[in-house]
Design a protein around this motif. Sequence first.
Motif, PDB file in Angstrom:
ATOM      1  N   GLY A  49       0.840  -1.182   0.000  1.00  0.00           N
ATOM      2  CA  GLY A  49       0.000   0.000   0.000  1.00  0.00           C
ATOM      3  C   GLY A  49       0.877   1.234   0.000  1.00  0.00           C
ATOM      4  N   TYR A  50       0.410   2.300  -0.617  1.00  0.00           N
ATOM      5  CA  TYR A  50       1.204   3.530  -0.709  1.00  0.00           C
ATOM      6  C   TYR A  50       0.311   4.662  -1.180  1.00  0.00           C
ATOM      7  CZ  TYR A  50       1.352   1.923  -5.602  1.00  0.00           C
ATOM      8  OH  TYR A  50       1.009   1.459  -6.851  1.00  0.00           O
ATOM      9  N   LEU A  64      -5.335   5.521  -1.088  1.00  0.00           N
ATOM     10  CA  LEU A  64      -4.643   4.249  -0.906  1.00  0.00           C
ATOM     11  C   LEU A  64      -4.462   3.574  -2.258  1.00  0.00           C
ATOM     12  CD1 LEU A  64      -3.529   1.941   0.900  1.00  0.00           C
ATOM     13  CD2 LEU A  64      -5.878   1.033   0.940  1.00  0.00           C
ATOM     14  N   HIS A  65      -3.215   3.311  -2.632  1.00  0.00           N
ATOM     15  CA  HIS A  65      -2.875   2.575  -3.833  1.00  0.00           C
ATOM     16  C   HIS A  65      -2.362   1.199  -3.436  1.00  0.00           C
ATOM     17  CE1 HIS A  65      -2.808   6.762  -5.035  1.00  0.00           C
ATOM     18  NE2 HIS A  65      -2.765   6.420  -6.298  1.00  0.00           N
ATOM     19  N   LEU A  66      -2.534   0.222  -4.321  1.00  0.00           N
ATOM     20  CA  LEU A  66      -2.072  -1.135  -4.063  1.00  0.00           C
ATOM     21  C   LEU A  66      -1.195  -1.632  -5.203  1.00  0.00           C
ATOM     22  CD1 LEU A  66      -5.323  -2.906  -2.764  1.00  0.00           C
ATOM     23  CD2 LEU A  66      -3.466  -1.922  -1.397  1.00  0.00           C
ATOM     24  N   PRO A  97       0.096   5.020   4.547  1.00  0.00           N
ATOM     25  CA  PRO A  97      -0.819   3.921   4.855  1.00  0.00           C
ATOM     26  C   PRO A  97      -0.083   2.734   5.465  1.00  0.00           C
ATOM     27  CG  PRO A  97      -0.332   3.953   2.514  1.00  0.00           C
ATOM     28  CD  PRO A  97       0.290   5.197   3.093  1.00  0.00           C
ATOM     29  N   ILE A  99      -0.951  -1.469   6.173  1.00  0.00           N
ATOM     30  CA  ILE A  99      -1.844  -2.615   6.046  1.00  0.00           C
ATOM     31  C   ILE A  99      -1.376  -3.707   6.997  1.00  0.00           C
ATOM     32  CG2 ILE A  99      -2.709  -4.422   4.508  1.00  0.00           C
ATOM     33  CD1 ILE A  99      -2.205  -2.485   2.168  1.00  0.00           C
ATOM     34  N   VAL A 109      -6.566  -1.265   7.731  1.00  0.00           N
ATOM     35  CA  VAL A 109      -5.730  -0.245   7.091  1.00  0.00           C
ATOM     36  C   VAL A 109      -5.735   0.991   7.969  1.00  0.00           C
ATOM     37  CG1 VAL A 109      -5.368   1.181   5.051  1.00  0.00           C
ATOM     38  CG2 VAL A 109      -6.284  -1.135   4.798  1.00  0.00           C
ATOM     39  N   LEU A 134      -8.971  -6.952   0.813  1.00  0.00           N
ATOM     40  CA  LEU A 134      -8.357  -5.810   0.133  1.00  0.00           C
ATOM     41  C   LEU A 134      -8.963  -5.569  -1.251  1.00  0.00           C
ATOM     42  CD1 LEU A 134      -4.620  -6.259   1.189  1.00  0.00           C
ATOM     43  CD2 LEU A 134      -6.409  -4.892   2.287  1.00  0.00           C
ATOM     44  N   SER A 309       5.393   5.813  -6.170  1.00  0.00           N
ATOM     45  CA  SER A 309       4.993   5.364  -4.832  1.00  0.00           C
ATOM     46  C   SER A 309       5.767   6.093  -3.745  1.00  0.00           C
ATOM     47  CB  SER A 309       5.198   3.856  -4.700  1.00  0.00           C
ATOM     48  OG  SER A 309       6.533   3.487  -5.025  1.00  0.00           O
ATOM     49  N   SER A 312       5.466   3.454   1.744  1.00  0.00           N
ATOM     50  CA  SER A 312       4.759   2.203   1.472  1.00  0.00           C
ATOM     51  C   SER A 312       4.616   1.312   2.693  1.00  0.00           C
ATOM     52  CB  SER A 312       5.490   1.433   0.373  1.00  0.00           C
ATOM     53  OG  SER A 312       5.546   2.211  -0.792  1.00  0.00           O
TER      54      SER A 312
END
Length: 468
Positions: A49-50, A64-66, A97, A99, A109, A134, A309, A312
């Motif tokens: 996550g980032y 939130l990016h994955l 973020p 996780i 999260v 997720l 990113s 992370s």
Amino acid sequence: MSTDSRQDSQPSRRRFLGMAAAVPLAAATANLTLGAGAAHAADSAYVMGYFTESPSGLGTDFGLHLAVSTDGLQWMPLNQNNPVVTPTEGAGGLRDPFIMRKQDGTFVVLATDLKGTDWNYNSQYIHLWDSTDLRTFTGYRRLKLHDMVTHSWAPEAYWDADRGRYAILYSSVNSSGRNVIMVNYTTDFRTVSAPQVFFDAGYDVIDANMTVGVNGVNYMVVKNNEQEKLVNTRSTSLDPGSFVPFGTPTAHGGTEAPTVVKSLTSNTWYMWGDTYRPNGIFYAWQTTDLAAGTWTELSQRDYTQPLSSKHSTIETITSTEYDNLVARWGKPVWNRLKSYNFPNRYVRHSNFAARIDPYPFDPYTDSQWKIMPGLADSSGVSFQSVNNPTRYLRHYNFALQLDVNDGTSTFAQDATFHKVPGLADAAWTSFRSHNFPTRYIRHYSYALRIDPVSTATDRADATFSIVY
């Protein structure tokens, strides 16, 4: 939180999660608690996550990016590197973020309540979501951690088995005006105990990352915010105030956001750190002995961070969870090309000329390519620009440039290349010209061209990695 644009006198904060070895994590340490939570014997892949930032803000997004990885080193962004969820309360954005897989196997999260770089925005809250997989995120809320007129930066959590509760670590400013690591305890991530000072180094510290229960010792890495280095600490308990610095600080430029993860198939530990000088580059180190407190830096050839990113977090997942995440969010429709002998540089176009430049840069989309079946031969490949989709990489007088496809046979041949095992490393890739088959794409003074290849330098210049 990232400190990329903060004044030196301002408290910076970051935590970055990196991952394991070049081989997948397995069950060798399935009973260890590694930072976020207990390792699972079935886990064989990773999720990151980032949030995203790019130098001029073109790639910046505070959601939130994955990304996912099968080896913890090479990462594939999901959802075309767009956010999968974004806060709707507080600042309306997140940083940092985290996780964590909880004891019941579901995820939580956590994230800093901050959008952008207003370091004077003092939120007493953090963002939280619950998730079973997720793929969906429920129960969005903000959780208040304290009543102080200060921030709650870079929250991370771990399971404290002796207390039977989760601990939430974060950075806040104490009465002396410096950042310390605070802790609140919780069983449900909805109510928390009163805040306590968990670690006060006597100087400004942020970004705590915990590794629990290694041969009876607990390890925490923090950022010395004054020297901009990562500091090892340890304790035989998880009691507030019990951690003591040891070993040699680690840094590459201004480094923050440490994350320590163990390979589950070897005795190697990896520590990742995020830098903001230069901005937004991840570095990774390794050791086979946490107790030694020293780390050896890895080559950037060994890992590739997701595009744009920042700060992370990484958690292990099963192969089924990996497949389900890819099915839900989708693979990127583009790739990037990393240079073998300058692994901090990526192929991009600039004023329609092709070259390799240091990551990161804007427009970041200059480095994104759709690798298509070759225009002249479908067994080969052609490189279509993402941000100039009518244009392809082609050679002209042996120099590579980005031109509009005019539909001619000459253009098609000039824009077609054949993938072969890397001339300097067979695990990488080289690209042979279709109509000049003795010539390969290579960089020369950072500009791309097609040339005959004979020397070791030529072979290294003509070798690339296809990444995301």
